[in-house]
Design a protein around this motif. Structure first.
Motif, PDB file in Angstrom:
ATOM      1  N   ARG A  28      30.591  48.409  36.869  1.00 18.22           N
ATOM      2  CA  ARG A  28      31.904  49.285  36.865  1.00 18.22           C
ATOM      3  C   ARG A  28      33.014  48.127  36.717  1.00 18.22           C
ATOM      4  O   ARG A  28      34.256  48.734  36.801  1.00 18.22           O
ATOM      5  N   HIS A  29      32.681  46.923  36.778  1.00 20.80           N
ATOM      6  CA  HIS A  29      34.094  46.085  36.648  1.00 20.80           C
ATOM      7  C   HIS A  29      34.276  46.047  35.077  1.00 20.80           C
ATOM      8  O   HIS A  29      33.331  45.818  34.324  1.00 20.80           O
ATOM      9  N   ASP A  30      35.738  46.126  34.670  1.00 14.05           N
ATOM     10  CA  ASP A  30      36.098  46.050  33.417  1.00 14.05           C
ATOM     11  C   ASP A  30      36.566  44.909  32.709  1.00 14.05           C
ATOM     12  O   ASP A  30      36.951  44.846  31.325  1.00 14.05           O
ATOM     13  N   THR A  31      37.019  43.877  33.506  1.00 14.79           N
ATOM     14  CA  THR A  31      37.503  42.626  33.198  1.00 14.79           C
ATOM     15  C   THR A  31      36.675  41.510  33.519  1.00 14.79           C
ATOM     16  O   THR A  31      36.011  41.333  34.448  1.00 14.79           O
ATOM     17  N   VAL A  32      36.666  40.686  32.198  1.00 19.79           N
ATOM     18  CA  VAL A  32      35.585  39.530  32.449  1.00 19.79           C
ATOM     19  C   VAL A  32      36.577  38.116  32.205  1.00 19.79           C
ATOM     20  O   VAL A  32      37.306  38.133  31.199  1.00 19.79           O
ATOM     21  N   PHE A  49      38.897  39.136  28.973  1.00 25.48           N
ATOM     22  CA  PHE A  49      38.885  40.385  28.293  1.00 25.48           C
ATOM     23  C   PHE A  49      38.876  41.523  29.238  1.00 25.48           C
ATOM     24  O   PHE A  49      38.454  41.701  30.267  1.00 25.48           O
ATOM     25  N   TYR A  50      39.704  42.591  28.927  1.00 26.72           N
ATOM     26  CA  TYR A  50      39.932  43.813  29.632  1.00 26.72           C
ATOM     27  C   TYR A  50      39.688  44.905  28.469  1.00 26.72           C
ATOM     28  O   TYR A  50      40.031  45.053  27.616  1.00 26.72           O
ATOM     29  N   GLU A  51      38.633  45.598  29.118  1.00 22.85           N
ATOM     30  CA  GLU A  51      37.950  46.826  28.073  1.00 22.85           C
ATOM     31  C   GLU A  51      38.001  46.473  26.722  1.00 22.85           C
ATOM     32  O   GLU A  51      38.290  46.899  25.722  1.00 22.85           O
ATOM     33  N   GLN A  68      33.581  40.583  24.376  1.00 26.59           N
ATOM     34  CA  GLN A  68      33.298  41.498  25.384  1.00 26.59           C
ATOM     35  C   GLN A  68      32.524  42.683  24.569  1.00 26.59           C
ATOM     36  O   GLN A  68      33.304  43.123  23.749  1.00 26.59           O
ATOM     37  N   PHE A  69      31.381  43.167  24.884  1.00 23.91           N
ATOM     38  CA  PHE A  69      30.837  44.065  24.255  1.00 23.91           C
ATOM     39  C   PHE A  69      30.976  45.507  24.865  1.00 23.91           C
ATOM     40  O   PHE A  69      31.342  45.635  25.930  1.00 23.91           O
ATOM     41  N   SER A  94      36.322  41.317  37.685  1.00 28.02           N
ATOM     42  CA  SER A  94      37.128  42.163  38.479  1.00 28.02           C
ATOM     43  C   SER A  94      37.024  43.645  38.294  1.00 28.02           C
ATOM     44  O   SER A  94      36.800  44.034  36.938  1.00 28.02           O
ATOM     45  N   SER A  95      37.288  44.556  39.255  1.00 34.50           N
ATOM     46  CA  SER A  95      37.264  45.729  39.223  1.00 34.50           C
ATOM     47  C   SER A  95      38.653  46.528  39.031  1.00 34.50           C
ATOM     48  O   SER A  95      39.643  46.239  39.035  1.00 34.50           O
ATOM     49  N   PRO A  96      38.320  47.674  38.391  1.00 33.74           N
ATOM     50  CA  PRO A  96      39.694  48.392  37.896  1.00 33.74           C
ATOM     51  C   PRO A  96      40.047  49.215  39.115  1.00 33.74           C
ATOM     52  O   PRO A  96      41.447  49.605  38.877  1.00 33.74           O
ATOM     53  N   THR A  97      39.492  49.082  40.363  1.00 31.87           N
ATOM     54  CA  THR A  97      39.942  49.729  41.484  1.00 31.87           C
ATOM     55  C   THR A  97      41.295  49.256  41.919  1.00 31.87           C
ATOM     56  O   THR A  97      41.447  48.167  42.287  1.00 31.87           O
ATOM     57  N   TYR A  98      42.471  50.110  42.035  1.00 33.60           N
ATOM     58  CA  TYR A  98      43.693  49.942  42.399  1.00 33.60           C
ATOM     59  C   TYR A  98      43.551  48.839  43.925  1.00 33.60           C
ATOM     60  O   TYR A  98      42.870  49.544  44.801  1.00 33.60           O
ATOM     61  N   GLY A  99      44.147  47.914  43.925  1.00 30.99           N
ATOM     62  CA  GLY A  99      44.003  46.991  45.062  1.00 30.99           C
ATOM     63  C   GLY A  99      42.992  46.007  45.097  1.00 30.99           C
ATOM     64  O   GLY A  99      43.025  44.855  45.925  1.00 30.99           O
TER      65      GLY A  99
END
Lengths: 115, 113
Positions: A28-32, A49-51, A68-69, A94-99
């Motif tokens: 569930r992390h969207d950024t590498v 990479f993001y999304e 990123q695939f 990193s996670s897309p979760t706010y904070g």
């Protein structure tokens, strides 16, 4: 808890060869992010990479490319390897979760040795 | 140009005492700061972070202090334990800007039993 998985852990290549490093982010992390750490140095940012889209670029040589695939894993492709490419390569996610987006979680790294 | 500086390459403390690791930064655009711990043959492990709107953040034995006017932050570990022996990296980033982390060169902490 699942962590960032990098493969391989160790890689030995000859000069002018190519190498592919893989990174599987935390679910569930969207950024590498990719970093390079030379001997006795601090980690240096290469690319992120993001999304599945490149979001930022650092001091990454033109001989390197990354993507990123759809499953969010990422690969760093390195061609025409040089002796100076020998380093530890870290992937972080990193996670897309706010904070939580500000916190990057790192994998164990791939140690690349170019002979 | 090293934007994040950890001027002490190493630090040695006795078990049970306080460890204080320091970090200075030069880029006034940095507004989020993190500390990572790294063991040999492992990746950096996130410890604690602080936003520039705060001057202190505490998590168990770890406290980070931020002095924005001096562009200085410190990590306090109390009480120090032998398992804390590792290399500690200070890292900074700009919220809303480039997502990259800029690292210091690290401080090797040794906690003696």
């Amino acid at each position: 808890a699942a962590g960032v998985i990098q493969s391989p852990r160790h890689l030995i290549k000859e000069k002018r060869e190519t190498a592919t490093l893989k990174c599987y982010p935390i679910p569930r992390h969207d950024t590498v992010y990719w970093y390079q750490q030379g001997p006795g140095q601090d980690p240096q940012f290469l690319i992120s990479f993001y999304e599945k889209m490149q979001s930022d670029k650092g001091s990454i040589p033109d001989r390197f490319s990354a993507q990123q695939f759809s499953d969010y894993h990422s690969e760093l492709n390195m061609s025409s390897l040089e002796l100076g490419d020998s380093a530890l390569y870290f992937c972080a996610s990193s996670s897309p979760t706010y904070g939580s987006r500000n916190i990057q979680y790192f994998g164990a790294g791939t140690r690349l040795s170019v002979l | 140009d090293q934007q994040v500086k950890q001027n002490s390459p190493s630090l040695s403390v006795q078990e049970g005492r306080i460890s204080i690791l320091n970090c200075d930064y030069t880029n006034s655009m940095f507004d989020y700061f993190l500390w990572y711990k790294k063991y040999p043959a492992e990746g950096p492990t996130f410890l604690i972070s602080i936003s520039s709107i705060k001057d202190k953040n505490e998590d168990g034995r770890f406290t980070v202090f931020l002095n924005k006017s001096a562009k200085h932050l410190s990590l306090h570990i109390v009480p120090s334990q032998p398992g804390d022996s590792a290399v500690y990296f200070c890292a900074s980033r700009r919220q809303g800007g480039s997502e990259k982390l800029v690292f210091g060169k690290g401080t090797k902490l040794t906690v003696n039993p």
